[in-house]
Motif scaffolding. Structure first.
Motif, short mmCIF file in Angstrom:
data_model
loop_
_atom_site.label_atom_id
_atom_site.label_comp_id
_atom_site.label_asym_id
_atom_site.label_seq_id
_atom_site.Cartn_x
_atom_site.Cartn_y
_atom_site.Cartn_z
N LEU A 177 0.63 -1.13 -0.08
CA LEU A 177 -0.01 0.06 -0.01
C LEU A 177 0.94 1.26 0.13
CD1 LEU A 177 -2.91 0.93 -0.08
CD2 LEU A 177 -3.03 0.75 2.49
N LYS A 178 2.02 1.13 0.83
CA LYS A 178 3.09 2.31 0.75
C LYS A 178 3.47 2.63 -0.73
CE LYS A 178 7.19 3.93 3.17
NZ LYS A 178 8.18 3.51 3.99
N SER A 179 3.73 1.47 -1.35
CA SER A 179 4.21 1.75 -2.63
C SER A 179 3.27 2.42 -3.62
CB SER A 179 4.90 0.54 -3.33
OG SER A 179 6.06 0.00 -2.49
N ALA A 180 2.14 1.64 -3.45
CA ALA A 180 0.91 2.27 -4.23
C ALA A 180 0.78 3.63 -4.03
CB ALA A 180 -0.31 1.45 -4.13
N ALA A 181 0.83 4.14 -2.74
CA ALA A 181 0.51 5.43 -2.45
C ALA A 181 1.64 6.44 -2.88
CB ALA A 181 0.49 5.75 -1.01
N ARG A 182 2.75 5.88 -2.98
CA ARG A 182 3.94 6.81 -3.57
C ARG A 182 3.70 6.93 -4.96
NH1 ARG A 182 7.95 3.55 -2.46
NH2 ARG A 182 8.17 4.22 -0.14
N ARG A 183 3.28 6.05 -5.78
CA ARG A 183 3.28 5.85 -7.11
C ARG A 183 2.21 7.05 -7.45
NH1 ARG A 183 0.54 2.89 -11.33
NH2 ARG A 183 2.11 2.71 -13.21
N ALA A 184 1.13 7.03 -6.85
CA ALA A 184 -0.25 7.90 -6.83
C ALA A 184 0.21 9.34 -6.42
CB ALA A 184 -1.20 7.53 -6.20
#
Length: 227
Positions: A177-184
Protein backbone atom coordinates in the motif's frame (compact mmCIF):
# COMPACT_ATOMS: atom_id res chain seq x y z
CA UNK A 1 12.03 -27.34 -23.02
CA UNK A 2 8.81 -25.29 -22.66
CA UNK A 3 5.81 -27.07 -21.21
CA UNK A 4 3.18 -28.14 -23.74
CA UNK A 5 -0.24 -26.62 -23.07
CA UNK A 6 -3.08 -29.11 -23.37
CA UNK A 7 -6.27 -27.91 -25.05
CA UNK A 8 -9.79 -29.35 -25.34
CA UNK A 9 -12.62 -27.98 -27.47
CA UNK A 10 -16.36 -28.17 -26.83
CA UNK A 11 -18.28 -27.18 -29.96
CA UNK A 12 -20.97 -28.89 -32.05
CA UNK A 13 -19.74 -27.43 -35.36
CA UNK A 14 -17.80 -30.31 -36.96
CA UNK A 15 -16.25 -28.10 -39.64
CA UNK A 16 -14.91 -25.76 -36.96
CA UNK A 17 -13.51 -28.70 -35.00
CA UNK A 18 -11.73 -29.98 -38.09
CA UNK A 19 -10.32 -26.51 -38.66
CA UNK A 20 -9.09 -26.23 -35.09
CA UNK A 21 -7.41 -29.61 -35.27
CA UNK A 22 -5.51 -28.47 -38.34
CA UNK A 23 -4.73 -25.06 -36.84
CA UNK A 24 -3.55 -26.21 -33.45
CA UNK A 25 -1.59 -29.06 -35.00
CA UNK A 26 0.76 -26.43 -36.42
CA UNK A 27 1.65 -25.05 -32.98
CA UNK A 28 4.28 -27.17 -31.19
CA UNK A 29 3.60 -25.59 -27.78
CA UNK A 30 -0.05 -26.71 -27.87
CA UNK A 31 -1.57 -30.19 -27.88
CA UNK A 32 -5.23 -30.78 -28.68
CA UNK A 33 -6.22 -33.65 -26.39
CA UNK A 34 -10.00 -33.81 -26.82
CA UNK A 35 -12.98 -32.48 -28.73
CA UNK A 36 -16.63 -32.94 -27.84
CA UNK A 37 -20.04 -31.66 -28.89
CA UNK A 38 -21.15 -31.02 -25.29
CA UNK A 39 -19.59 -30.53 -21.89
CA UNK A 40 -21.33 -33.71 -20.75
CA UNK A 41 -19.55 -35.71 -23.45
CA UNK A 42 -16.20 -34.22 -22.56
CA UNK A 43 -16.56 -34.86 -18.83
CA UNK A 44 -18.13 -38.24 -19.44
CA UNK A 45 -15.03 -39.23 -21.35
CA UNK A 46 -12.85 -37.96 -18.55
CA UNK A 47 -14.81 -40.12 -16.11
CA UNK A 48 -14.67 -43.14 -18.37
CA UNK A 49 -18.41 -43.16 -19.08
CA UNK A 50 -18.11 -42.92 -22.86
CA UNK A 51 -16.03 -45.16 -25.12
CA UNK A 52 -13.39 -43.60 -27.32
CA UNK A 53 -15.03 -42.48 -30.54
CA UNK A 54 -18.57 -42.12 -29.15
CA UNK A 55 -19.06 -38.61 -30.47
CA UNK A 56 -15.76 -37.52 -28.95
CA UNK A 57 -12.33 -37.36 -30.51
CA UNK A 58 -9.72 -37.60 -27.79
CA UNK A 59 -6.62 -39.36 -26.64
CA UNK A 60 -7.21 -42.44 -24.46
CA UNK A 61 -7.09 -41.64 -20.76
CA UNK A 62 -8.17 -38.01 -21.22
CA UNK A 63 -7.47 -35.83 -18.19
CA UNK A 64 -8.80 -32.28 -17.78
CA UNK A 65 -7.00 -30.02 -20.24
CA UNK A 66 -5.18 -26.86 -19.20
CA UNK A 67 -7.48 -24.79 -21.41
CA UNK A 68 -10.96 -25.57 -22.75
CA UNK A 69 -12.30 -23.65 -25.74
CA UNK A 70 -16.05 -23.56 -25.14
CA UNK A 71 -18.67 -22.52 -27.66
CA UNK A 72 -21.13 -20.09 -26.12
CA UNK A 73 -24.30 -21.68 -27.50
CA UNK A 74 -24.52 -25.45 -27.93
CA UNK A 75 -27.37 -27.34 -29.58
CA UNK A 76 -28.08 -29.39 -26.45
CA UNK A 77 -29.62 -26.27 -24.91
CA UNK A 78 -27.22 -26.23 -21.97
CA UNK A 79 -26.76 -22.93 -20.15
CA UNK A 80 -23.37 -21.33 -20.86
CA UNK A 81 -22.92 -20.41 -17.20
CA UNK A 82 -23.53 -24.02 -16.11
CA UNK A 83 -21.06 -25.28 -18.71
CA UNK A 84 -18.41 -22.83 -17.54
CA UNK A 85 -18.80 -23.79 -13.88
CA UNK A 86 -18.67 -27.52 -14.66
CA UNK A 87 -15.41 -27.09 -16.54
CA UNK A 88 -13.89 -24.85 -13.88
CA UNK A 89 -14.55 -27.53 -11.27
CA UNK A 90 -12.23 -29.86 -13.19
CA UNK A 91 -9.37 -27.38 -12.87
CA UNK A 92 -9.37 -26.25 -16.50
CA UNK A 93 -9.42 -22.60 -17.51
CA UNK A 94 -12.15 -21.62 -19.96
CA UNK A 95 -11.90 -19.51 -23.10
CA UNK A 96 -15.31 -18.77 -24.61
CA UNK A 97 -15.62 -18.75 -28.40
CA UNK A 98 -18.67 -17.43 -30.24
CA UNK A 99 -19.85 -16.25 -33.62
CA UNK A 100 -21.08 -12.92 -32.25
CA UNK A 101 -19.83 -10.36 -29.69
CA UNK A 102 -23.03 -10.36 -27.60
CA UNK A 103 -22.24 -7.87 -24.83
CA UNK A 104 -24.66 -9.21 -22.22
CA UNK A 105 -23.58 -12.81 -22.80
CA UNK A 106 -19.92 -11.87 -22.62
CA UNK A 107 -20.46 -10.26 -19.21
CA UNK A 108 -22.55 -13.22 -18.03
CA UNK A 109 -19.78 -15.64 -19.07
CA UNK A 110 -17.08 -13.64 -17.31
CA UNK A 111 -19.22 -13.40 -14.17
CA UNK A 112 -19.54 -17.21 -14.24
CA UNK A 113 -15.75 -17.53 -14.24
CA UNK A 114 -14.72 -17.70 -17.91
CA UNK A 115 -11.19 -16.40 -18.38
CA UNK A 116 -11.69 -14.84 -21.79
CA UNK A 117 -13.95 -14.43 -24.80
CA UNK A 118 -13.10 -14.48 -28.51
CA UNK A 119 -15.28 -14.36 -31.59
CA UNK A 120 -14.62 -17.05 -34.17
CA UNK A 121 -13.41 -14.61 -36.82
CA UNK A 122 -10.04 -14.17 -35.10
CA UNK A 123 -6.92 -15.59 -36.73
CA UNK A 124 -4.68 -18.38 -35.41
CA UNK A 125 -2.02 -16.10 -33.83
CA UNK A 126 -4.74 -14.33 -31.80
CA UNK A 127 -6.18 -17.65 -30.60
CA UNK A 128 -2.75 -19.02 -29.71
CA UNK A 129 -1.84 -15.83 -27.84
CA UNK A 130 -5.09 -16.05 -25.84
CA UNK A 131 -4.46 -19.69 -24.94
CA UNK A 132 -0.91 -18.91 -23.82
CA UNK A 133 -2.11 -15.96 -21.73
CA UNK A 134 -4.62 -18.19 -19.94
CA UNK A 135 -2.00 -20.89 -19.36
CA UNK A 136 0.23 -18.37 -17.58
CA UNK A 137 -2.58 -17.23 -15.30
CA UNK A 138 -3.55 -14.07 -17.14
CA UNK A 139 -6.87 -13.27 -18.76
CA UNK A 140 -7.35 -13.43 -22.52
CA UNK A 141 -7.64 -9.87 -23.82
CA UNK A 142 -9.77 -9.15 -26.87
CA UNK A 143 -11.50 -6.09 -28.35
CA UNK A 144 -14.96 -7.59 -27.83
CA UNK A 145 -14.25 -8.34 -24.18
CA UNK A 146 -12.79 -4.87 -23.57
CA UNK A 147 -15.85 -3.26 -25.18
CA UNK A 148 -18.29 -5.35 -23.15
CA UNK A 149 -16.52 -4.60 -19.87
CA UNK A 150 -16.27 -0.89 -20.66
CA UNK A 151 -20.03 -0.75 -21.20
CA UNK A 152 -21.03 -3.02 -18.32
CA UNK A 153 -23.61 -1.14 -16.29
CA UNK A 154 -24.83 -4.07 -14.24
CA UNK A 155 -25.35 -3.51 -10.50
CA UNK A 156 -22.72 -6.20 -9.78
CA UNK A 157 -19.97 -4.05 -11.28
CA UNK A 158 -19.11 -1.14 -8.96
CA UNK A 159 -18.36 2.26 -10.46
CA UNK A 160 -14.84 3.13 -9.38
CA UNK A 161 -13.27 6.56 -9.60
CA UNK A 162 -9.98 6.83 -11.54
CA UNK A 163 -8.00 7.11 -8.31
CA UNK A 164 -9.82 4.15 -6.68
CA UNK A 165 -9.10 2.08 -9.77
CA UNK A 166 -5.43 3.08 -9.80
CA UNK A 167 -4.88 2.14 -6.16
CA UNK A 168 -6.80 -1.11 -6.62
CA UNK A 169 -4.77 -2.13 -9.68
CA UNK A 170 -1.40 -1.26 -8.11
CA UNK A 171 -2.17 -2.91 -4.78
CA UNK A 172 -3.76 -6.01 -6.33
CA UNK A 173 -0.80 -6.42 -8.68
CA UNK A 174 1.50 -7.04 -5.72
CA UNK A 175 2.58 -3.59 -4.60
CA UNK A 176 2.50 -2.68 -0.94
CA UNK A 177 0.00 0.00 0.00
CA UNK A 178 2.94 2.31 0.72
CA UNK A 179 4.34 1.76 -2.79
CA UNK A 180 0.91 2.25 -4.37
CA UNK A 181 0.48 5.50 -2.43
CA UNK A 182 3.93 6.74 -3.45
CA UNK A 183 3.21 5.98 -7.11
CA UNK A 184 -0.07 7.89 -6.90
CA UNK A 185 1.55 10.82 -5.07
CA UNK A 186 -0.70 10.51 -2.01
CA UNK A 187 -0.29 9.49 1.62
CA UNK A 188 -0.66 5.90 2.79
CA UNK A 189 -3.67 6.98 4.85
CA UNK A 190 -5.38 8.40 1.74
CA UNK A 191 -4.54 5.29 -0.28
CA UNK A 192 -6.10 3.14 2.44
CA UNK A 193 -9.24 5.29 2.29
CA UNK A 194 -9.48 4.66 -1.46
CA UNK A 195 -8.99 0.93 -0.96
CA UNK A 196 -11.64 0.84 1.77
CA UNK A 197 -14.06 2.59 -0.59
CA UNK A 198 -13.35 -0.03 -3.26
CA UNK A 199 -14.10 -2.83 -0.79
CA UNK A 200 -17.28 -1.10 0.36
CA UNK A 201 -18.50 -0.70 -3.23
CA UNK A 202 -17.95 -4.39 -3.93
CA UNK A 203 -19.74 -5.25 -0.69
CA UNK A 204 -22.72 -3.14 -1.77
CA UNK A 205 -22.67 -4.87 -5.17
CA UNK A 206 -23.03 -8.26 -3.47
CA UNK A 207 -19.44 -9.32 -4.11
CA UNK A 208 -17.69 -9.22 -0.72
CA UNK A 209 -14.00 -8.37 -1.02
CA UNK A 210 -11.79 -8.58 2.06
CA UNK A 211 -8.25 -9.67 1.23
CA UNK A 212 -5.59 -8.79 -1.32
CA UNK A 213 -6.37 -12.07 -3.10
CA UNK A 214 -10.05 -11.06 -3.26
CA UNK A 215 -9.07 -7.72 -4.78
CA UNK A 216 -6.87 -9.42 -7.39
CA UNK A 217 -9.77 -11.75 -8.21
CA UNK A 218 -12.13 -8.79 -8.75
CA UNK A 219 -9.57 -7.17 -11.08
CA UNK A 220 -9.51 -10.36 -13.17
CA UNK A 221 -13.29 -10.86 -13.09
CA UNK A 222 -14.01 -7.28 -14.17
CA UNK A 223 -10.98 -7.09 -16.51
CA UNK A 224 -9.98 -3.81 -14.91
CA UNK A 225 -6.43 -4.23 -16.17
CA UNK A 226 -7.52 -3.67 -19.75
CA UNK A 227 -8.72 -7.18 -20.62
Amino acid sequence: MARVITVAVVDDDRMLLDGLRAWLGRVPELRLVATAATVGELLGTADGHLPYGAGVACVPGYAPADIVLLDLVLRDGSAPTDNIRRLLRTGSRVLMISTVPDRSRIIEAIRAGADGYLTKDHDLPTLVAAIKDLATGRGAHSPELAFACAHDNSPARPRLSPRERQILLDYASGMTLKSAARRAGITVHTAKDYLDRVKAKYQQAGRPTYTKLDLARRVREDHLDGG
